[in-house]
Design an enzyme around this catalytic site. Structure first.
Site, mmCIF file in Angstrom:
data_model
loop_
_atom_site.group_PDB
_atom_site.id
_atom_site.type_symbol
_atom_site.label_atom_id
_atom_site.label_comp_id
_atom_site.label_asym_id
_atom_site.label_seq_id
_atom_site.Cartn_x
_atom_site.Cartn_y
_atom_site.Cartn_z
ATOM 1 N N SER A 114 0.852 -1.118 -0.011
ATOM 2 C CA SER A 114 0.003 0.171 0.163
ATOM 3 C C SER A 114 0.707 1.090 -0.076
ATOM 4 C CB SER A 114 -0.640 0.220 1.457
ATOM 5 O OG SER A 114 -0.205 0.172 2.274
ATOM 6 N N ASP A 115 0.381 2.518 -0.598
ATOM 7 C CA ASP A 115 0.998 3.688 -0.028
ATOM 8 C C ASP A 115 0.677 4.092 1.525
ATOM 9 O OD1 ASP A 115 2.378 5.994 -0.172
ATOM 10 O OD2 ASP A 115 1.276 6.872 -1.790
ATOM 11 N N TRP A 116 1.745 4.778 1.998
ATOM 12 C CA TRP A 116 1.531 5.023 3.322
ATOM 13 C C TRP A 116 0.374 5.779 3.816
ATOM 14 C CZ3 TRP A 116 5.643 2.818 1.646
ATOM 15 C CH2 TRP A 116 6.805 2.690 2.497
ATOM 16 N N ASP A 117 -0.154 4.490 4.851
ATOM 17 C CA ASP A 117 -1.591 5.171 5.204
ATOM 18 C C ASP A 117 -2.772 5.072 4.398
ATOM 19 O OD1 ASP A 117 -0.430 5.143 7.981
ATOM 20 O OD2 ASP A 117 0.692 7.037 7.383
ATOM 21 N N SER A 118 -2.920 4.105 3.387
ATOM 22 C CA SER A 118 -3.866 4.134 2.548
ATOM 23 C C SER A 118 -4.822 2.960 2.495
ATOM 24 C CB SER A 118 -3.264 4.622 1.071
ATOM 25 O OG SER A 118 -2.741 3.314 0.779
#
Ligand code: BGC
Length: 724
Positions: A256-260
């Site tokens: 995932s992208d950071w915090d997504s």
């Protein structure tokens, strides 16, 4: 004939049996997975059953910028670092030109060199996974990450990315192509869905991901912040399981992208292998509950871990330390590649009256102005920014001073009051260089309020306040004004372009960029960059005008331009751009003649089944082979970029509006004055296919394909037709 997937799996299982020792032997000998001589898949299948469910569940989440190690079994933590222009997470490092400048080089071999050098830098720091390259498409000049991406065309972006990936992974460092998919704006980036029809998605938005996967073989993919058609990409099964892992046969790791992340079940079943930077939705108790209830089969968990382990085995991370202390952190070899890339990535867009190059022996007074003149600007802002080691990055002024006949020939002139006469240093200069554009927020923060271009927000179209006025004031005082621009894309030009003699687009040229600029200004390097996007006369002319999201239209992110992105739109509408896609000047001239095109077995269609859906695929071995004669007819050595576009015959199942022509191949060739070379180009048949909206599959249009070759998208004098 290739064995079917089932046959391959059976053979693979059989090989495993042969290779696997009996249980008794197994207890005495070192485990198979530690044997560096065995194939990665064999080692994975040996290691996987040794892990407990708890260990596997823990491995689903990162720990900041690493994966979760399992010390008991010798599974190392895989270290990650941003990003495409430098291995930046461990402090200063070589800063390469922005990715958009790499695309502007139109040279996949150069991308291999940059990837290789970055691989060295990463190994010097013990980095396993580089969080790049970014490959989303340039859709509008506002896009806050355009500089991190590779322009508006999927063939250019895909082939540049593939070169970069091959170079990087050749050094044992994983590439992560990001952000999958359609991350073409930074405005409201966590919430705003990119809404696009199936054909636009396939032929444009994810096409360069597909080309990069096919030709570069990246080991990792990062999903985007933006949802696509309303579905968050961290749980978008159709695009991750269906397209990426299914149709494209991607065998690497999806993070995932950071915090997504938003939904544990959706992510588990949607194909997300790793939640970054920490497990919030892959918290062990949440995952365990789904496993216990049977809503997520253990096989799904195993498959995610299998992918993580496989990447490690394939790149040798179990067999050697990733850090190579023999590689200098401030590596002169890397700096040399950064310089080579900057030389090829700077684009000369205007050169009236051959104002450039300046003869250093004859230039006595060179005036340099503007907010971007007196301090180095190497990269755009955000997670990709790489801080160079001291001593590398020079301001434009200092770089010009180093290469002028005498340092005093170059004067930095501060801006003067709007109503006052220009200083004598400007009026009497042999030439005036005005450095404008955006800056790097957070790096050059106190830069007199100049605006930044950065991740996390979109930028404005107009130059920062006062800059147009400065260009106009300089041009009123001196006819030899050359504008030097820092930006990730185009800017508004109506108020100044006609008054200036020269324009050089620097993008963000990395730590050696101003040195390359000074070489170009003084004629020591012949510029060979080409514009990787269309530069419109006014934003209102551009394809995404009216539906690109902004504060005024916050909810709309409808890709209503469909297939007519960038030059495709200008060609279809007969609009004159300011500077066309693929355009760039140099100090010599080229003549292109004798286009030939030959079909190497194109035209047969095979049907394969992917996850139950029939997908027609062109056989990848088949291609169109082209040749063009290129001659340097001018006075100095230089490089030409041969570009081949195709006019596709009409297809009933992919009805209009289709682009009049599309880039399918490009090649850069360096020639001495008077030298002629035959340039060969190859177009994989897969790249000639269009998306059939009825059958939901790729189809090769039947009929006459016309191949057009030339110097840029609006100058294509050579034609060759092929019946396919
Ligand atoms: C960016 C990614 C980056 C990650 C780690 C995110 O905000 O979108 O591109 O790799 O941060 O820094």
């Amino acid at each position: 004939m290739k064995p079917s997937r089932a046959t391959r799996l059976t053979l693979f299982g059989f090989a495993l049996l042969l290779l696997a020792p009996s249980p008794a032997a197994r207890s005495e000998r070192a485990p198979l997975y530690l044997d560096a001589g065995l194939p990665p898949d064999v080692r994975v299948e040996d290691l996987l059953p040794r892990l407990t469910v708890e260990e596997k569940v823990r491995m689903l989440g990162g720990t900041g910028f690493t994966t979760q190690p399992v010390e008991r079994l010798g599974i190392p933590a895989f270290r990650m670092s941003d990003a495409s222009v430098g291995s930046r997470n461990d402090g200063p490092t070589t800063a390469y030109p922005a990715s958009v400048a790499l695309a502007a080089a139109f040279n996949a071999d150069l991308a291999v060199r940059v990837g290789t050098a970055l691989g060295h830098d990463a190994r010097a720091r013990g980095v396993h996974i580089l969080l790049g390259p970014g490959v989303d498409l340039y859709r509008a000049p506002f896009g806050g990450r355009n500089f991190e991406y590779l322009g508006e065309d999927p063939v250019l972006a895909g082939q540049t990315a593939a070169g970069f990936i091959r170079g990087l992974q050749g050094q044992g460092v994983a590439a992560t192509i990001k952000h999958y998919a359609a991350n073409d704006q930074e405005f409201d980036r966590h919430r705003l869905s990119s809404d696009l029809d199936e054909r636009t998605l396939r032929e444009l938005s994810v096409r360069q991901f597909e080309i990069a996967v096919r030709e570069g073989g990246p080991k990792a993919v990062m999903t985007s912040y933006n949802p696509v058609n309303g579905v968050p990409m961290s749980q978008n099964s159709a695009l991750v399981n269906g397209v990426l892992k299914g149709e494209w046969n991607f065998r690497g790791l999806v993070m995932s992208d950071w915090d997504s992340c938003y939904d544990t079940l959706g992510m588990m079943l949607g194909g997300l292998d790793l939640e970054m930077p920490n497990p919030q939705f892959y918290r062990p108790e949440l995952v365990q509950r789904l496993l216990d209830s049977g809503r997520v089969p253990t096989a799904v968990l195993d498959e995610k871990i299998r992918r993580q382990l496989r990447v490690g085995f394939e790149l040798g991370w179990f067999d050697r330390p990733q850090a190579d202390p023999g590689i200098p952190r401030d590596d002169p070899a890397s700096a040399a590649v950064a310089l080579a890339a900057a030389r090829e990535g700077i684009v000369l867009l205007k050169n009236d009256g051959a104002v450039l190059p300046l003869d250093p022996a004859r230039v006595r007074r060179l005036a340099v102005l503007g907010a971007n003149a007196d301090h180095p600007i190497t990269g755009g802002g955000g997670s990709s920014f790489a801080t160079p080691f001291p001593g590398h990055a020079l301001s434009v002024v200092d770089a010009l001073r180093q290469q002028a006949a005498t340092p005093d020939a170059v004067a930095f002139v501060p801006a003067w009051a709007a109503d006052a006469e220009a200083p004598a240093a400007v009026r009497e200069a042999d030439a005036v260089i005005v450095c404008v554009g955006f800056d790097t927020p957070g790096v050059n923060a106190p830069n007199r309020g100049a605006l930044g271009e950065h991740e996390g927000g979109d930028r404005q179209y107009a130059l920062p306040p006062g800059q147009e006025e400065l260009i106009r004031a300089a041009a009123a005082a001196n006819p030899r004004v050359i504008v030097v621009l820092n930006a990730g894309g185009s800017v508004a030009t109506e108020g100044w372009i006609d008054r200036t003699a020269g324009l050089l687009h620097l993008f963000y040229p990395g730590q050696e960029g101003t040195k390359a600029l000074a070489e170009i200004v003084f004629g020591r390097t012949n510029p060979s960059g080409r514009l990787p996007f269309t530069w419109e006369k006014r934003w209102e002319d551009a394809a995404a005008y009216g539906h690109y999201p902004s504060k005024e239209t916050p909810r709309s992110n409808d890709y209503a331009e469909g297939l007519l992105l960038g030059y495709r739109w200008f060609d279809a509408r007969g609009l004159e751009p300011r500077f066309p896609f693929g355009f760039g000047l140099g100090y010599t001239q080229f003549e292109l003649t004798d286009l030939t095109a030959l079909a190497a077995g194109v035209g047969e269609t095979t049907t394969v089944k992917v996850q139950g859906h029939p997908v027609r695929r062109e056989d990848r071995a088949k291609s169109v082979e082209l040749t063009v004669q290129v001659r340097n007819t001018g006075p100095v050595p230089g490089a030409e970029v041969v570009q081949v576009y195709v006019e596709t015959p009409p297809v009933a199942t992919s009805p209009a509006p289709r682009p009049p022509r599309e880039l399918k191949a490009f090649a850069k060739v360096f020639l001495q004055p008077g030298e002629t070379r035959t340039v060969t180009l190859s177009i994989p048949a897969a790249d000639l296919a269009v998306w059939d909206v009825t059958g939901h599959a790729w189809t090769l249009p039947r009929g006459r394909h016309v191949f057009l070759a030339g110097e840029h998208s609006r100058r294509l004098p050579l034609r060759a037709g092929l019946e396919l």
